[in-house]
Scaffold this motif. Sequence first.
Motif, PDB file in Angstrom:
ATOM      1  N   TYR A  23      45.432  32.944  35.060  1.00 28.19           N
ATOM      2  CA  TYR A  23      45.415  33.892  36.173  1.00 28.19           C
ATOM      3  C   TYR A  23      43.965  34.255  36.450  1.00 28.19           C
ATOM      4  O   TYR A  23      43.399  35.128  35.801  1.00 28.19           O
ATOM      5  N   TRP A  28      46.412  36.789  45.956  1.00 27.37           N
ATOM      6  CA  TRP A  28      47.483  35.805  45.943  1.00 27.37           C
ATOM      7  C   TRP A  28      48.257  35.831  47.256  1.00 27.37           C
ATOM      8  O   TRP A  28      48.447  36.890  47.860  1.00 27.37           O
ATOM      9  N   ILE A  30      51.813  34.929  49.300  1.00 29.31           N
ATOM     10  CA  ILE A  30      53.254  34.796  49.089  1.00 29.31           C
ATOM     11  C   ILE A  30      53.864  34.115  50.304  1.00 29.31           C
ATOM     12  O   ILE A  30      53.665  34.559  51.441  1.00 29.31           O
ATOM     13  N   LEU A  41      49.333  39.567  47.801  1.00 24.97           N
ATOM     14  CA  LEU A  41      49.351  40.402  46.609  1.00 24.97           C
ATOM     15  C   LEU A  41      47.914  40.532  46.115  1.00 24.97           C
ATOM     16  O   LEU A  41      47.212  39.528  45.971  1.00 24.97           O
ATOM     17  N   LEU A 268      49.957  41.925  37.706  1.00 20.94           N
ATOM     18  CA  LEU A 268      50.017  40.573  38.276  1.00 20.94           C
ATOM     19  C   LEU A 268      50.382  39.481  37.271  1.00 20.94           C
ATOM     20  O   LEU A 268      51.278  38.689  37.546  1.00 20.94           O
ATOM     21  N   ILE A 275      53.717  38.445  39.869  1.00 22.29           N
ATOM     22  CA  ILE A 275      53.620  37.063  40.359  1.00 22.29           C
ATOM     23  C   ILE A 275      54.789  36.241  39.850  1.00 22.29           C
ATOM     24  O   ILE A 275      55.496  35.567  40.609  1.00 22.29           O
ATOM     25  N   ARG A 279      58.085  34.602  41.883  1.00 19.52           N
ATOM     26  CA  ARG A 279      58.370  33.167  41.809  1.00 19.52           C
ATOM     27  C   ARG A 279      59.810  32.921  41.362  1.00 19.52           C
ATOM     28  O   ARG A 279      60.485  32.016  41.862  1.00 19.52           O
ATOM     29  N   VAL A 285      53.941  31.666  45.199  1.00 18.35           N
ATOM     30  CA  VAL A 285      52.837  32.615  45.065  1.00 18.35           C
ATOM     31  C   VAL A 285      51.645  31.852  44.505  1.00 18.35           C
ATOM     32  O   VAL A 285      51.666  31.372  43.371  1.00 18.35           O
ATOM     33  N   ALA A 287      47.244  31.423  44.125  1.00 15.93           N
ATOM     34  CA  ALA A 287      45.966  32.107  44.123  1.00 15.93           C
ATOM     35  C   ALA A 287      45.131  31.680  45.327  1.00 15.93           C
ATOM     36  O   ALA A 287      45.128  30.521  45.712  1.00 15.93           O
TER      37      ALA A 287
END
Length: 288
Positions: A23, A28, A30, A41, A268, A275, A279, A285, A287
């Motif tokens: 991460y 992020w 979506i 996000l 996150l 995240i 999902r 989702v 990066a």
Amino acid sequence: MKKHLIYFTILLSQIGGCAQEKYNSLFWEISGNGLTDHSYLYGTMHTQDERAFQFKEGVMDAFNHAEIYAMELNMDSVDQSALLSKLIMDSTHSLKTLLTADEYAVVSDFFRDSLGQALFMFEKMQPLFTTQMVALRDLEAQQTDALDIYFFKEAKKQKKQTIGLEKTMEQIDAFSAVPYKLQAKGLVDAVADYGKEGELEMDVMMKYYVEGNLDKLLEMTTKNEDDEEMAKIFNDIFLVKRNYNMADRAEPYIKKGSTFIAVGAAHLPGKEGVIGLLRKKGYKVIAK
């Protein structure tokens, strides 16, 4: 214990199993699962340090594009009187009943000499919140508002729909789930450790935050952890339970339209982070 207290102040760690995925971003996107528009996000930090405001390319474009702004608490709906009442310990406890005479003297001297405050003013306040004053002692404050408040005010200026993913009492009840004795121990530890590594840790933590390196933040905040009781409380109540609430409550809004979700970066990462939970619901989702 001290490691967890850093979280209470700036919401930047994730205890629990580490997924193999890395991460390495605060930002992020979506999409998928029938969404008509992308949502976003973003991991925030409650800080006024200007380094947290140096957004990577695309963040403010996404924010400006979004019709809805979602944060942990909608500041318009916070009940300040109820909040203050919850910060007070029950009538059977005070700092003097929780600390030894020597511990109380050390903490009192620190508050007088380093913070310019008399400890008796915080005698009945839950120690967890008093500890924040120690943790925040050396954080930079170049900006007028903390990052999460900045986003909220910008959303209001743009007349976005602003919503909270949690209720005030839910957050306070999570803090209150920590036994007073553990809270008091954390206050003593924070004062005792101040000057040894506290300033350095805050600087390093901010560095990792700016880099979006959530994995390093995780490593930093969980090393040498030997307090099993606190670890369980922290993981179950402060993170996992709240992560599920945030993911569940965000879903209707991302289905409604483009939503910019800004919550503490702690929420996150991980298999049961926001995240991962989005999902599991079928969303893509990624990066940015």
